[in-house]
Scaffold this motif. Structure first.
Motif, PDB file in Angstrom:
ATOM      1  N   CYS A 155       0.832  -1.197   0.000  1.00 13.52           N
ATOM      2  CA  CYS A 155       0.000   0.000   0.000  1.00 13.52           C
ATOM      3  C   CYS A 155       0.871   1.252   0.000  1.00 13.52           C
ATOM      4  O   CYS A 155       1.873   1.310   0.708  1.00 13.52           O
ATOM      5  CB  CYS A 155      -0.886  -0.034   1.244  1.00 13.52           C
ATOM      6  N   LYS A 157      -0.737   4.273   0.446  1.00  8.48           N
ATOM      7  CA  LYS A 157      -1.657   5.336   0.878  1.00  8.48           C
ATOM      8  C   LYS A 157      -1.281   5.985   2.202  1.00  8.48           C
ATOM      9  O   LYS A 157      -1.650   7.118   2.460  1.00  8.48           O
ATOM     10  CB  LYS A 157      -3.084   4.777   0.916  1.00  8.48           C
ATOM     11  N   PHE A 158      -0.625   5.278   3.064  1.00 14.26           N
ATOM     12  CA  PHE A 158      -0.132   5.838   4.328  1.00 14.26           C
ATOM     13  C   PHE A 158      -1.206   6.543   5.159  1.00 14.26           C
ATOM     14  O   PHE A 158      -1.073   7.715   5.500  1.00 14.26           O
ATOM     15  CB  PHE A 158       1.049   6.789   4.087  1.00 14.26           C
ATOM     16  N   CYS A 159      -2.279   5.836   5.460  1.00 16.21           N
ATOM     17  CA  CYS A 159      -3.236   6.364   6.440  1.00 16.21           C
ATOM     18  C   CYS A 159      -2.456   6.511   7.751  1.00 16.21           C
ATOM     19  O   CYS A 159      -1.609   5.664   8.063  1.00 16.21           O
ATOM     20  CB  CYS A 159      -4.396   5.396   6.631  1.00 16.21           C
ATOM     21  N   PHE A 161      -2.948   5.996  10.793  1.00 13.14           N
ATOM     22  CA  PHE A 161      -3.053   5.025  11.895  1.00 13.14           C
ATOM     23  C   PHE A 161      -2.431   3.677  11.560  1.00 13.14           C
ATOM     24  O   PHE A 161      -2.328   2.807  12.409  1.00 13.14           O
ATOM     25  CB  PHE A 161      -4.540   4.794  12.255  1.00 13.14           C
ATOM     26  N   CYS A 162      -2.014   3.470  10.308  1.00 12.85           N
ATOM     27  CA  CYS A 162      -1.826   2.107   9.791  1.00 12.85           C
ATOM     28  C   CYS A 162      -0.364   1.706   9.566  1.00 12.85           C
ATOM     29  O   CYS A 162       0.445   2.484   9.059  1.00 12.85           O
ATOM     30  CB  CYS A 162      -2.599   1.998   8.473  1.00 12.85           C
ATOM     31  N   VAL A 164       0.474  -1.012   7.666  1.00 12.97           N
ATOM     32  CA  VAL A 164       0.612  -1.845   6.457  1.00 12.97           C
ATOM     33  C   VAL A 164       1.700  -1.351   5.479  1.00 12.97           C
ATOM     34  O   VAL A 164       2.530  -2.147   5.026  1.00 12.97           O
ATOM     35  CB  VAL A 164      -0.758  -2.023   5.749  1.00 12.97           C
ATOM     36  N   PRO A 165       1.740  -0.046   5.151  1.00 15.20           N
ATOM     37  CA  PRO A 165       2.763   0.373   4.178  1.00 15.20           C
ATOM     38  C   PRO A 165       4.193   0.096   4.660  1.00 15.20           C
ATOM     39  O   PRO A 165       5.101  -0.075   3.847  1.00 15.20           O
ATOM     40  CB  PRO A 165       2.540   1.880   4.043  1.00 15.20           C
ATOM     41  N   GLN A 199      -4.133  -5.762  -0.097  1.00 15.91           N
ATOM     42  CA  GLN A 199      -4.329  -4.763   0.966  1.00 15.91           C
ATOM     43  C   GLN A 199      -5.176  -3.615   0.432  1.00 15.91           C
ATOM     44  O   GLN A 199      -5.906  -2.971   1.166  1.00 15.91           O
ATOM     45  CB  GLN A 199      -2.990  -4.221   1.469  1.00 15.91           C
ATOM     46  N   ASN A 200      -5.023  -3.344  -0.855  1.00 22.16           N
ATOM     47  CA  ASN A 200      -5.837  -2.358  -1.564  1.00 22.16           C
ATOM     48  C   ASN A 200      -6.218  -2.962  -2.886  1.00 22.16           C
ATOM     49  O   ASN A 200      -5.785  -2.524  -3.941  1.00 22.16           O
ATOM     50  CB  ASN A 200      -5.002  -1.114  -1.847  1.00 22.16           C
ATOM     51  N   HIS A 238     -10.395   0.235  -1.090  1.00 24.63           N
ATOM     52  CA  HIS A 238     -10.347   1.607  -0.584  1.00 24.63           C
ATOM     53  C   HIS A 238     -11.395   2.415  -1.354  1.00 24.63           C
ATOM     54  O   HIS A 238     -11.494   2.271  -2.589  1.00 24.63           O
ATOM     55  CB  HIS A 238      -8.946   2.185  -0.803  1.00 24.63           C
ATOM     56  N   ARG A 277      -7.144   9.792   4.861  1.00 29.33           N
ATOM     57  CA  ARG A 277      -7.891   8.843   4.026  1.00 29.33           C
ATOM     58  C   ARG A 277      -8.097   9.360   2.602  1.00 29.33           C
ATOM     59  O   ARG A 277      -8.436   8.616   1.694  1.00 29.33           O
ATOM     60  CB  ARG A 277      -9.257   8.529   4.664  1.00 29.33           C
TER      61      ARG A 277
HETATM   62 FE1  SF4 Z   1      -3.211   1.370   3.198  1.00 28.32          FE
HETATM   63 FE2  SF4 Z   1      -5.609   0.561   4.069  1.00 28.32          FE
HETATM   64 FE3  SF4 Z   1      -3.580   0.863   5.788  1.00 28.32          FE
HETATM   65 FE4  SF4 Z   1      -4.725   2.988   4.664  1.00 28.32          FE
HETATM   66  S1  SF4 Z   1      -5.711   1.505   6.062  1.00 28.32           S
HETATM   67  S2  SF4 Z   1      -2.528   2.633   4.868  1.00 28.32           S
HETATM   68  S3  SF4 Z   1      -5.208   2.235   2.630  1.00 28.32           S
HETATM   69  S4  SF4 Z   1      -3.686  -0.601   4.124  1.00 28.32           S
END
Ligand code: SF4
Ligand code: SAH
Length: 457
Positions: A155, A157-159, A161-162, A164-165, A199-200, A238, A277
């Protein structure tokens, strides 16, 4: 995604002689495949490792060695720290390197001879996202009637809180041909329904055989043409990537199921902005209405975070308003938890735990009522159910409706792998109870065909 990854790890280990077993105490190798998305992930891993240490030492006393491996996103995030805190661990590997497991096992085995099989220190947490899929075998164990197929990973997108990236790496899409080949292999092994993963997943933009980039809508068109694929789903999406072509596919492709998990996280534009977001409440509602225009019976589910830093009572109320407006058939909701290294973790206006608890309770109550309402509205109707496997009780089968609801029916194994019209009798908790509509007709025609075959013999 971790279920898919675990199945693939089993596939890459099969050629060097490993098969899955259900008892850790008798395993030659134990892999903890970990998730880092919410709080306490690493603590859970260390406490589980403590338990495995005893198993390993017990086996060592009987001169049996055990390779302990930690895989997944906690392994990616913690890296060498795992080998330091749990020196009896032999292998630490990330989600992008598990195609190299056989090599790691070989290195661990060699190192084991020197280190008395205790803590062999193999670390492989590189980030070569695009490589993994070139090395993973398509041929593998069966995933059953309903299977996962990873098409996109990572991902960008770098929300705020997340994690994942940081743990899964940059966005990457697999080429179309590779995906279709994997789908064909799944179909050969009893699979009828494929859930495309990423993930997306709706940011998918892979190359087709002509070198042309296609999106998820186009990929679904192609997958629909694969003989034997009966149902298609995809997750997780997303809102910003719900493009026109994908919405079109929902209206056009019958194999694409009318249910969608589309996380919104919050109903407050202020919080959505602070979460990075990059969509507003209005954008989200717009997408939902376009989807429902394309396919009127679309069932929607979502993810919600309560107690994100700076969330006021008013922001929270706006989330409740959004839920009431959209009406979800199911949902997942979480208290915001600080993930180390993410921007929201250091935001000053953290919400007290008690308030998060209170909000979660209120939110889940509204969502539960909506889910019950949605499920109850199906009582007395006929749903199309793909029967996946046996249930807990004798002659009980479990399946999923087109709207992704769990459905129980009393029927024989004969129906596993079939899509049947099921009359819904009642709802128990979150599960629908139903009966196969053509049950009697089916039995009669089966008996008749058996008689005819018998006559031929
Ligand atoms: Fe990426 Fe989803 Fe995490 Fe946002 S919430 S950073 S879109 S994986
Ligand atoms: N890619 C998906 C979500 C993947 S993470 C998307 O963009 O929506 C799965 C869910 O975990 C998220 O939707 C979010 O609701 C939840 N989550 C992620 N990080 C979290 C955190 N720090 N605290 C609480 N929930 C979190």
């Amino acid at each position: 995604m971790n279920v898919y990854d675990s199945a693939k790890m089993a596939d890459v280990l099969a050629p060097i002689g490993f098969t899955s077993c259900s008892d850790a105490g008798s395993a030659d190798m134990i892999i903890l495949n970990t998730c880092h998305i919410r709080e306490k992930a690493s603590e859970k891993v260390y406490s589980e490792l403590g338990r495995l240490r005893h198993l390993k030492e017990k086996r060592l006393r009987n001169e049996e060695s055990t390779i302990i491996a930690v895989a997944g996103c906690v392994a990616q995030a913690e890296g060498e720290e795992i080998l330091r805190r749990a020196p009896y661990v032999d292998i630490v590997l990330g989600p992008q390197t598990y195609h190299r497991l056989p090599e790691m096992v070989a290195r661990a085995t060699r190192a084991g001879e020197e280190k008395n099989n205790y803590g062999r220190g193999v670390l492989d947490t590189d980030f070569p996202t695009s490589q993994k899929f070139d090395y993973l075998p398509n041929e593998g164990g069966s995933q059953g009637v309903s299977a996962f197929l990873s098409v996109q990973e990572g991902c960008d997108k770098f929300c705020t809180f997340c994690v994942v990236p940081y743990t899964r790496g940059a966005e990457f899409s697999r080429p179309v041909e590779q995906i279709l080949n994997e789908a064909r292999c799944l179909i050969e092994k009893e699979t009828k329904e494929i859930t495309l993963l990423g993930q997306n997943v709706n940011a998918y933009h892979g190359l087709d055989e002509m070198g042309k980039e296609i999106g998820l809508g186009g990929l679904i068109d192609r997958l629909s043409e694969v003989h034997g694929v009966e149902r298609i789903r995809y997750t997780t999406s997303h809102p910003n990537d719900m493009n026109k072509d994908l919405i079109r596919a929902h209206g056009q492709q019958e194999k694409l199921m009318p249910s969608l998990h589309l996380p919104v996280q919050s109903g407050s534009n202020k919080i959505l902005q602070s979460m990075n977001r990059r969509h507003s409440v209005e954008n989200y509602i717009n997408v939902i209405s376009e989807l429902r225009n394309s396919r009127s019976d679309m069932a929607l589910s979502s993810d919600f975070i309560v107690g994100f830093p700076g969330e006021t009572d008013e922001d929270f109320e706006q989330t409740i308003d959004l839920i009431k407006e959209v009406k979800f058939s199911q949902a997942y909701s979480f208290k915001y938890s600080v993930r180390p290294g993410t921007p929201a973790g250091v935001m000053v206006e953290q919400v007290p735990e008690e308030l998060k608890d209170e909000r979660l309770f209120v939110l889940q109550d509204v969502l539960k009522k909506q889910q019950t309402e949605f499920n109850s509205s199906k009582v007395g109707n006929v749903l199309q159910v793909l029967l996946e496997k046996s249930g807990r009780h004798a002659s009980q089968l479990i399946g999923r409706s087109q709207y992704n609801q769990a459905v129980h029916v009393n029927a024989s194994q004969y129906y596993v792998g079939q899509v049947q019209d099921v009359y819904i009798d009642s709802v128990l908790s979150h599960t629908l109870q139903g009966s196969i509509k053509n049950h009697v007709k089916d039995i009669e025609s089966r008996q008749k065909s058996e008689r005819i075959e018998g006559e031929h013999v």
